[in-house]
Design a protein around this motif. Structure first.
Motif, PDB file in Angstrom:
ATOM      1  N   HIS A   1       0.821  -1.217   0.000  1.00  0.00           N
ATOM      2  CA  HIS A   1       0.000   0.000   0.000  1.00  0.00           C
ATOM      3  C   HIS A   1       0.856   1.269   0.000  1.00  0.00           C
ATOM      4  N   ASP A   2       2.143   1.130  -0.180  1.00  0.00           N
ATOM      5  CA  ASP A   2       3.063   2.265  -0.217  1.00  0.00           C
ATOM      6  C   ASP A   2       3.210   2.737  -1.668  1.00  0.00           C
ATOM      7  N   ASP A   3       2.916   4.002  -1.926  1.00  0.00           N
ATOM      8  CA  ASP A   3       2.957   4.528  -3.292  1.00  0.00           C
ATOM      9  C   ASP A   3       4.304   4.332  -3.966  1.00  0.00           C
ATOM     10  N   TYR A   4       5.391   4.513  -3.231  1.00  0.00           N
ATOM     11  CA  TYR A   4       6.714   4.384  -3.841  1.00  0.00           C
ATOM     12  C   TYR A   4       7.009   2.944  -4.220  1.00  0.00           C
ATOM     13  N   LEU A   5       6.669   2.004  -3.349  1.00  0.00           N
ATOM     14  CA  LEU A   5       6.896   0.594  -3.670  1.00  0.00           C
ATOM     15  C   LEU A   5       5.962   0.146  -4.799  1.00  0.00           C
ATOM     16  N   LEU A   6       4.738   0.640  -4.805  1.00  0.00           N
ATOM     17  CA  LEU A   6       3.827   0.323  -5.907  1.00  0.00           C
ATOM     18  C   LEU A   6       4.377   0.845  -7.232  1.00  0.00           C
ATOM     19  N   PHE A   7       4.918   2.061  -7.215  1.00  0.00           N
ATOM     20  CA  PHE A   7       5.508   2.622  -8.425  1.00  0.00           C
ATOM     21  C   PHE A   7       6.728   1.804  -8.856  1.00  0.00           C
TER      22      PHE A   7
ATOM     23  N   VAL B   1       8.882   9.054  -6.918  1.00  0.00           N
ATOM     24  CA  VAL B   1       7.959   9.438  -7.985  1.00  0.00           C
ATOM     25  C   VAL B   1       8.217  10.859  -8.474  1.00  0.00           C
ATOM     26  N   GLU B   2       8.384  11.781  -7.555  1.00  0.00           N
ATOM     27  CA  GLU B   2       8.580  13.184  -7.937  1.00  0.00           C
ATOM     28  C   GLU B   2       9.885  13.386  -8.701  1.00  0.00           C
ATOM     29  N   LYS B   3      10.947  12.730  -8.251  1.00  0.00           N
ATOM     30  CA  LYS B   3      12.242  12.867  -8.925  1.00  0.00           C
ATOM     31  C   LYS B   3      12.208  12.235 -10.320  1.00  0.00           C
ATOM     32  N   VAL B   4      11.560  11.085 -10.432  1.00  0.00           N
ATOM     33  CA  VAL B   4      11.466  10.437 -11.746  1.00  0.00           C
ATOM     34  C   VAL B   4      10.605  11.287 -12.679  1.00  0.00           C
ATOM     35  N   ALA B   5       9.525  11.849 -12.167  1.00  0.00           N
ATOM     36  CA  ALA B   5       8.648  12.688 -12.993  1.00  0.00           C
ATOM     37  C   ALA B   5       9.392  13.905 -13.531  1.00  0.00           C
ATOM     38  N   ALA B   6      10.407  14.347 -12.822  1.00  0.00           N
ATOM     39  CA  ALA B   6      11.176  15.536 -13.227  1.00  0.00           C
ATOM     40  C   ALA B   6      12.327  15.199 -14.176  1.00  0.00           C
ATOM     41  N   MET B   7      12.493  13.935 -14.518  1.00  0.00           N
ATOM     42  CA  MET B   7      13.593  13.561 -15.412  1.00  0.00           C
ATOM     43  C   MET B   7      13.432  14.224 -16.776  1.00  0.00           C
ATOM     44  N   THR B   8      14.572  14.516 -17.380  1.00  0.00           N
ATOM     45  CA  THR B   8      14.618  15.215 -18.661  1.00  0.00           C
ATOM     46  C   THR B   8      15.153  14.286 -19.756  1.00  0.00           C
ATOM     47  N   GLU B   9      15.224  14.809 -20.959  1.00  0.00           N
ATOM     48  CA  GLU B   9      15.798  14.053 -22.079  1.00  0.00           C
ATOM     49  C   GLU B   9      17.243  13.660 -21.783  1.00  0.00           C
ATOM     50  N   LYS B  10      17.959  14.524 -21.097  1.00  0.00           N
ATOM     51  CA  LYS B  10      19.341  14.204 -20.710  1.00  0.00           C
ATOM     52  C   LYS B  10      19.370  12.966 -19.808  1.00  0.00           C
ATOM     53  N   ASP B  11      18.416  12.870 -18.895  1.00  0.00           N
ATOM     54  CA  ASP B  11      18.317  11.686 -18.035  1.00  0.00           C
ATOM     55  C   ASP B  11      17.985  10.447 -18.858  1.00  0.00           C
TER      56      ASP B  11
ATOM     57  N   ARG C   1      17.369  -5.336  -9.859  1.00  0.00           N
ATOM     58  CA  ARG C   1      16.515  -4.423  -9.095  1.00  0.00           C
ATOM     59  C   ARG C   1      17.293  -3.249  -8.493  1.00  0.00           C
ATOM     60  N   LEU C   2      18.410  -3.510  -7.858  1.00  0.00           N
ATOM     61  CA  LEU C   2      19.172  -2.426  -7.232  1.00  0.00           C
ATOM     62  C   LEU C   2      19.711  -1.449  -8.269  1.00  0.00           C
ATOM     63  N   ALA C   3      20.088  -1.954  -9.431  1.00  0.00           N
ATOM     64  CA  ALA C   3      20.553  -1.067 -10.502  1.00  0.00           C
ATOM     65  C   ALA C   3      19.406  -0.187 -11.000  1.00  0.00           C
ATOM     66  N   PHE C   4      18.219  -0.776 -11.126  1.00  0.00           N
ATOM     67  CA  PHE C   4      17.046   0.018 -11.506  1.00  0.00           C
ATOM     68  C   PHE C   4      16.741   1.074 -10.443  1.00  0.00           C
ATOM     69  N   GLU C   5      16.816   0.651  -9.193  1.00  0.00           N
ATOM     70  CA  GLU C   5      16.535   1.571  -8.089  1.00  0.00           C
ATOM     71  C   GLU C   5      17.503   2.756  -8.122  1.00  0.00           C
ATOM     72  N   ASP C   6      18.759   2.468  -8.363  1.00  0.00           N
ATOM     73  CA  ASP C   6      19.758   3.534  -8.456  1.00  0.00           C
ATOM     74  C   ASP C   6      19.501   4.416  -9.685  1.00  0.00           C
ATOM     75  N   ALA C   7      19.254   3.795 -10.816  1.00  0.00           N
ATOM     76  CA  ALA C   7      19.049   4.544 -12.061  1.00  0.00           C
ATOM     77  C   ALA C   7      17.816   5.439 -12.001  1.00  0.00           C
ATOM     78  N   PHE C   8      16.776   4.962 -11.333  1.00  0.00           N
ATOM     79  CA  PHE C   8      15.523   5.720 -11.231  1.00  0.00           C
ATOM     80  C   PHE C   8      15.369   6.400  -9.873  1.00  0.00           C
ATOM     81  N   LEU C   9      16.497   6.804  -9.301  1.00  0.00           N
ATOM     82  CA  LEU C   9      16.516   7.682  -8.131  1.00  0.00           C
ATOM     83  C   LEU C   9      15.680   7.158  -6.968  1.00  0.00           C
ATOM     84  N   GLY C  10      15.861   5.869  -6.687  1.00  0.00           N
ATOM     85  CA  GLY C  10      15.143   5.253  -5.579  1.00  0.00           C
ATOM     86  C   GLY C  10      13.653   5.110  -5.838  1.00  0.00           C
ATOM     87  N   PHE C  11      13.254   5.208  -7.097  1.00  0.00           N
ATOM     88  CA  PHE C  11      11.844   5.190  -7.499  1.00  0.00           C
ATOM     89  C   PHE C  11      11.042   6.263  -6.767  1.00  0.00           C
TER      90      PHE C  11
END
Length: 179
Positions: free
Chosen positions: A28-34, A67-77, A55-65
């Motif tokens: 029921h945690d939004d971050y874990l669901l995402f 949501v707000e930080k991932v939503a702010a990713m740019t084309e450079k990211d 999984r850990l590589a994905f977690e690192d690449a997507f800023l700990g999942f």
């Protein structure tokens, strides 16, 4: 007492750990669901073991999942992620994760958590699925079809009914754990 596991969960110690400690327990945690939605969409065409192993590589690449930080990713990211050999470098999937983070942020702006959004399709409680020994999970269900359709209508990407059913079982919306 020994944990009963399906065949797929017996293949490696990593999959045993995933089944014993993660798969099928209500989340029921939004971050874990995402995170789980993101990992599930990366699985399309691949094995879950491949994704879970990274999984850990994905977690690192997507800023700990976050949501707000991932939503702010740019084309450079996106370019950085497409060059990251530790994850699956599929541009469409990377863009889908970023898009989905943005949709979740929009839901929040409208007063709805991601948790409330997805669990409403189950009336807030897990559905019990009992399988016979050796029986495979269905690829999709009417519930996953409804959730998938609504998610697509609301702007989510890479959320077909099969991916969504896998997500639903992974986060315990459907309890298919062996007893």
């Amino acid at each position: 007492m020994m944990t009963k596991r399906p065949q797929w969960a017996e293949k490696t110690p990593e999959m045993q750990n995933y089944y014993d400690n993660y798969w099928g327990f209500p989340v029921h945690d939004d971050y874990l669901l995402f995170e789980m939605l993101s990992l599930e969409l990366f699985q399309a065409g691949l094995t879950w073991q491949t994704i879970w192993h990274r999984r850990l590589a994905f977690e690192d690449a997507f800023l700990g999942f976050n949501v707000e930080k991932v939503a702010a990713m740019t084309e450079k990211d996106v370019e950085r992620l497409c060059a990251n050999a530790k994850i699956i470098r599929n541009r469409r999937k990377i863009l889908a994760v970023i898009n989905n983070a943005r949709v979740i942020c929009q839901l929040r702006e409208n007063g709805t958590t991601f948790n409330d959004y997805i669990w409403q399709f189950m009336n807030g409680k897990a559905e019990r699925l009992i399988l016979s020994a050796g029986e495979d999970l269905p690829a999709q269900t009417p519930a996953s079809q409804r959730l998938s359709k609504q998610m697509r209508n609301d702007g989510f990407k890479f959320v077909g009914p099969t991916i969504i059913y896998s997500f639903m079982t992974a986060v315990g919306m459907v309890n298919a754990r062996l007893e």
